[in-house]
Design a protein around this motif. Structure first.
Motif, PDB file in Angstrom:
ATOM      1  N   THR A   1       0.822  -1.216   0.000  1.00  0.00           N
ATOM      2  CA  THR A   1       0.000   0.000   0.000  1.00  0.00           C
ATOM      3  C   THR A   1       0.855   1.264   0.000  1.00  0.00           C
ATOM      4  N   PHE A   2       2.102   1.134   0.432  1.00  0.00           N
ATOM      5  CA  PHE A   2       3.018   2.278   0.400  1.00  0.00           C
ATOM      6  C   PHE A   2       3.130   2.834  -1.014  1.00  0.00           C
ATOM      7  N   ILE A   3       3.181   1.940  -1.995  1.00  0.00           N
ATOM      8  CA  ILE A   3       3.309   2.353  -3.383  1.00  0.00           C
ATOM      9  C   ILE A   3       2.064   3.134  -3.819  1.00  0.00           C
ATOM     10  N   SER A   4       0.888   2.591  -3.499  1.00  0.00           N
ATOM     11  CA  SER A   4      -0.355   3.257  -3.889  1.00  0.00           C
ATOM     12  C   SER A   4      -0.512   4.613  -3.216  1.00  0.00           C
ATOM     13  N   SER A   5      -0.209   4.674  -1.916  1.00  0.00           N
ATOM     14  CA  SER A   5      -0.323   5.941  -1.190  1.00  0.00           C
ATOM     15  C   SER A   5       0.650   6.977  -1.761  1.00  0.00           C
TER      16      SER A   5
ATOM     17  N   PRO B   1      16.886  -0.858  -6.091  1.00  0.00           N
ATOM     18  CA  PRO B   1      17.752  -2.041  -5.994  1.00  0.00           C
ATOM     19  C   PRO B   1      17.563  -2.819  -4.691  1.00  0.00           C
ATOM     20  N   MET B   2      17.781  -4.133  -4.759  1.00  0.00           N
ATOM     21  CA  MET B   2      17.784  -4.998  -3.573  1.00  0.00           C
ATOM     22  C   MET B   2      19.224  -5.434  -3.325  1.00  0.00           C
ATOM     23  N   THR B   3      19.787  -5.090  -2.174  1.00  0.00           N
ATOM     24  CA  THR B   3      21.185  -5.336  -1.863  1.00  0.00           C
ATOM     25  C   THR B   3      21.354  -6.539  -0.944  1.00  0.00           C
ATOM     26  N   VAL B   4      22.634  -6.890  -0.717  1.00  0.00           N
ATOM     27  CA  VAL B   4      22.945  -7.990   0.193  1.00  0.00           C
ATOM     28  C   VAL B   4      22.454  -7.672   1.606  1.00  0.00           C
ATOM     29  N   ILE B   5      22.587  -6.403   2.005  1.00  0.00           N
ATOM     30  CA  ILE B   5      22.127  -5.979   3.326  1.00  0.00           C
ATOM     31  C   ILE B   5      20.625  -6.190   3.464  1.00  0.00           C
ATOM     32  N   SER B   6      19.876  -5.869   2.428  1.00  0.00           N
ATOM     33  CA  SER B   6      18.420  -6.030   2.487  1.00  0.00           C
ATOM     34  C   SER B   6      18.038  -7.508   2.572  1.00  0.00           C
TER      35      SER B   6
ATOM     36  N   LEU C   1      17.736  -3.251   9.055  1.00  0.00           N
ATOM     37  CA  LEU C   1      18.626  -3.508   7.921  1.00  0.00           C
ATOM     38  C   LEU C   1      17.907  -3.309   6.591  1.00  0.00           C
ATOM     39  N   VAL C   2      16.656  -3.780   6.514  1.00  0.00           N
ATOM     40  CA  VAL C   2      15.891  -3.629   5.264  1.00  0.00           C
ATOM     41  C   VAL C   2      15.600  -2.166   4.979  1.00  0.00           C
ATOM     42  N   ILE C   3      15.190  -1.430   6.011  1.00  0.00           N
ATOM     43  CA  ILE C   3      14.781  -0.040   5.821  1.00  0.00           C
ATOM     44  C   ILE C   3      15.971   0.870   5.538  1.00  0.00           C
ATOM     45  N   PHE C   4      17.002   0.747   6.380  1.00  0.00           N
ATOM     46  CA  PHE C   4      18.161   1.634   6.204  1.00  0.00           C
ATOM     47  C   PHE C   4      19.109   1.141   5.112  1.00  0.00           C
TER      48      PHE C   4
ATOM     49  N   ASN D   1       2.898 -10.012  15.267  1.00  0.00           N
ATOM     50  CA  ASN D   1       4.306 -10.230  14.936  1.00  0.00           C
ATOM     51  C   ASN D   1       4.559 -10.276  13.435  1.00  0.00           C
ATOM     52  N   TYR D   2       3.535 -10.623  12.672  1.00  0.00           N
ATOM     53  CA  TYR D   2       3.701 -10.672  11.223  1.00  0.00           C
ATOM     54  C   TYR D   2       3.854  -9.280  10.607  1.00  0.00           C
ATOM     55  N   ILE D   3       3.568  -8.229  11.383  1.00  0.00           N
ATOM     56  CA  ILE D   3       3.779  -6.870  10.888  1.00  0.00           C
ATOM     57  C   ILE D   3       5.252  -6.640  10.555  1.00  0.00           C
ATOM     58  N   TYR D   4       6.131  -7.394  11.210  1.00  0.00           N
ATOM     59  CA  TYR D   4       7.559  -7.289  10.904  1.00  0.00           C
ATOM     60  C   TYR D   4       7.849  -7.609   9.438  1.00  0.00           C
ATOM     61  N   LEU D   5       6.959  -8.381   8.803  1.00  0.00           N
ATOM     62  CA  LEU D   5       7.163  -8.753   7.399  1.00  0.00           C
ATOM     63  C   LEU D   5       6.832  -7.612   6.448  1.00  0.00           C
ATOM     64  N   ASN D   6       6.200  -6.578   6.964  1.00  0.00           N
ATOM     65  CA  ASN D   6       5.759  -5.468   6.121  1.00  0.00           C
ATOM     66  C   ASN D   6       6.880  -4.872   5.271  1.00  0.00           C
ATOM     67  N   PRO D   7       8.066  -4.583   5.848  1.00  0.00           N
ATOM     68  CA  PRO D   7       9.134  -3.996   5.035  1.00  0.00           C
ATOM     69  C   PRO D   7       9.605  -4.896   3.899  1.00  0.00           C
ATOM     70  N   ILE D   8       9.472  -6.218   4.070  1.00  0.00           N
ATOM     71  CA  ILE D   8       9.906  -7.136   3.011  1.00  0.00           C
ATOM     72  C   ILE D   8       9.031  -6.953   1.773  1.00  0.00           C
ATOM     73  N   SER D   9       7.719  -6.931   1.980  1.00  0.00           N
ATOM     74  CA  SER D   9       6.819  -6.754   0.834  1.00  0.00           C
ATOM     75  C   SER D   9       6.974  -5.370   0.224  1.00  0.00           C
ATOM     76  N   THR D  10       7.222  -4.357   1.077  1.00  0.00           N
ATOM     77  CA  THR D  10       7.448  -3.005   0.559  1.00  0.00           C
ATOM     78  C   THR D  10       8.713  -2.968  -0.293  1.00  0.00           C
ATOM     79  N   MET D  11       9.762  -3.639   0.187  1.00  0.00           N
ATOM     80  CA  MET D  11      11.028  -3.679  -0.544  1.00  0.00           C
ATOM     81  C   MET D  11      10.857  -4.357  -1.903  1.00  0.00           C
ATOM     82  N   ILE D  12      10.144  -5.488  -1.919  1.00  0.00           N
ATOM     83  CA  ILE D  12       9.928  -6.208  -3.177  1.00  0.00           C
ATOM     84  C   ILE D  12       9.073  -5.384  -4.140  1.00  0.00           C
ATOM     85  N   ALA D  13       8.010  -4.767  -3.597  1.00  0.00           N
ATOM     86  CA  ALA D  13       7.147  -3.942  -4.442  1.00  0.00           C
ATOM     87  C   ALA D  13       7.902  -2.743  -5.002  1.00  0.00           C
TER      88      ALA D  13
END
Length: 316
Positions: free
Chosen positions: A23-27, A270-275, A139-142, A250-262
């Motif tokens: 939803t980050f993308i749509s917003s 880009p998706m890096t080794v850190i992400s 790590l995913v966000i920064f 606890n599944y809210i922690y997965l939110n950044p993963i889907s945001t990163m992929i989207a």
């Protein structure tokens, strides 16, 4: 058979969070089209509210005045307060700060539950898994570029959003044992719409009606209103009832993963080794935190994943 049903609930929870992450993308697109945060929220919930009336039972009010007040709190914490504080926070502080702080809501929900329900025990798995997942979120966000520019106003608003969602999850569990998911969701939409109206007095509607016929605006509002709100909120209420507030949140922690992929798919980021390392830590943390977690605050032994968590006799 029981294990299979539980697995399905976990899978649905993951799918809901993945959708919410996109939803980050749509917003972002709607903000770029000239809409304000409260305008996006209002239209999004209005679409969802109109849709839920087609399947909602005719029950208008809760059984007691106290429960009706709790539903009002759900509309504020899971709707108006959460969305508005999160979006306003972006104007004062870095997006990374907001994303990281908001994703702390599962840990905050755990801490609140431990403070309120004195008979509840925090297992090492729960605390350790939450911390590992939160590190992975960082790590995913920064993404290897840790720039933490503290801003008291923005970071406080982001923390308010995180705390708001934590309270929403705990209240939702309390009411989901007594009311149908579709009824609770409809009331959340109603009170969300009702409590956002005063903002239009401060900042009147500016977006032209003709703008809704733009493909970018129409498509993204349909996604936010029909899927991310109407379907996902109703399903999330059901999942909270089946899994409990702490395990589901606890599944809210997965939110950044889907945001990163989207972001990688739609925005070519880009998706890096850190992400990828962050994703691994998030998944590991969620798995650990989900082990031996019980939301039952009762004077009995509760079975969770073939283990028993002894709940002390105490008055809540």
């Amino acid at each position: 058979m029981k294990r299979e049903r539980t697995f399905i609930y976990h899978l649905i929870a993951i799918l809901v969070v993945i959708l919410w992450g996109t939803t980050f993308i749509s917003s972002k697109v709607l903000l770029q089209q000239g809409l304000d945060a409260h305008e996006i929220f209002f239209v999004r919930f209005l679409i969802a509210y109109a849709c839920i009336w087609t399947i909602s039972p005719h029950k208008l009010f809760a059984d007691t005045f106290r429960d009706e007040c709790l539903l009002l709190l759900l509309g504020v914490t899971g709707g108006t307060l959460y969305f508005i504080t999160e979006n306003i926070a972006l104007k004062y502080t870095l997006v990374n700060n907001v994303s990281f702080i908001v994703c702390s809501s599962p840990l905050l929900a755990t801490l609140i539950a431990l403070c309120i329900y004195r008979g509840m025990k925090a297992t090492p798995m729960l605390i350790g898994g939450s911390i590992v997942a939160l590190i992975g979120v960082g790590l995913v966000i920064f993404n290897g570029h840790f720039v933490l520019n503290l801003n008291p106003i923005g970071d406080t608003l982001a923390l308010t959003a995180s705390l708001s969602w934590a309270v929403y999850s705990l209240l939702l569990k309390k009411l989901s044992d007594r009311y149908r998911s579709v009824f609770i969701t409809r009331k959340v939409f109603f009170y969300g719409l009702l409590t956002v109206l005063p903002l239009f007095v401060v900042r009147p509607w500016n977006f032209p009606v003709s703008g809704f016929f733009r493909p970018q605006v129409l498509f993204n509002f349909l996604f936010l209103g029909l899927i991310a709100s109407f379907i996902c909120f109703a399903v999330w209420s059901y999942i909270i009832k089946k899994l409990g507030a702490l395990r589901a949140t606890n599944y809210i922690y997965l939110n950044p993963i889907s945001t990163m992929i989207a972001s990688a798919v739609f925005l070519s980021e880009p998706m890096t080794v850190i992400s990828f390392l962050g994703c691994f830590l998030i998944l590991s943390g969620v798995f650990l935190a989900g082990k031996n977690v019980s939301d039952g605050i009762k004077n009995r032994t509760v079975e969770v994943k073939n283990t028993s968590v002894e709940i002390k006799d105490s008055a809540v």
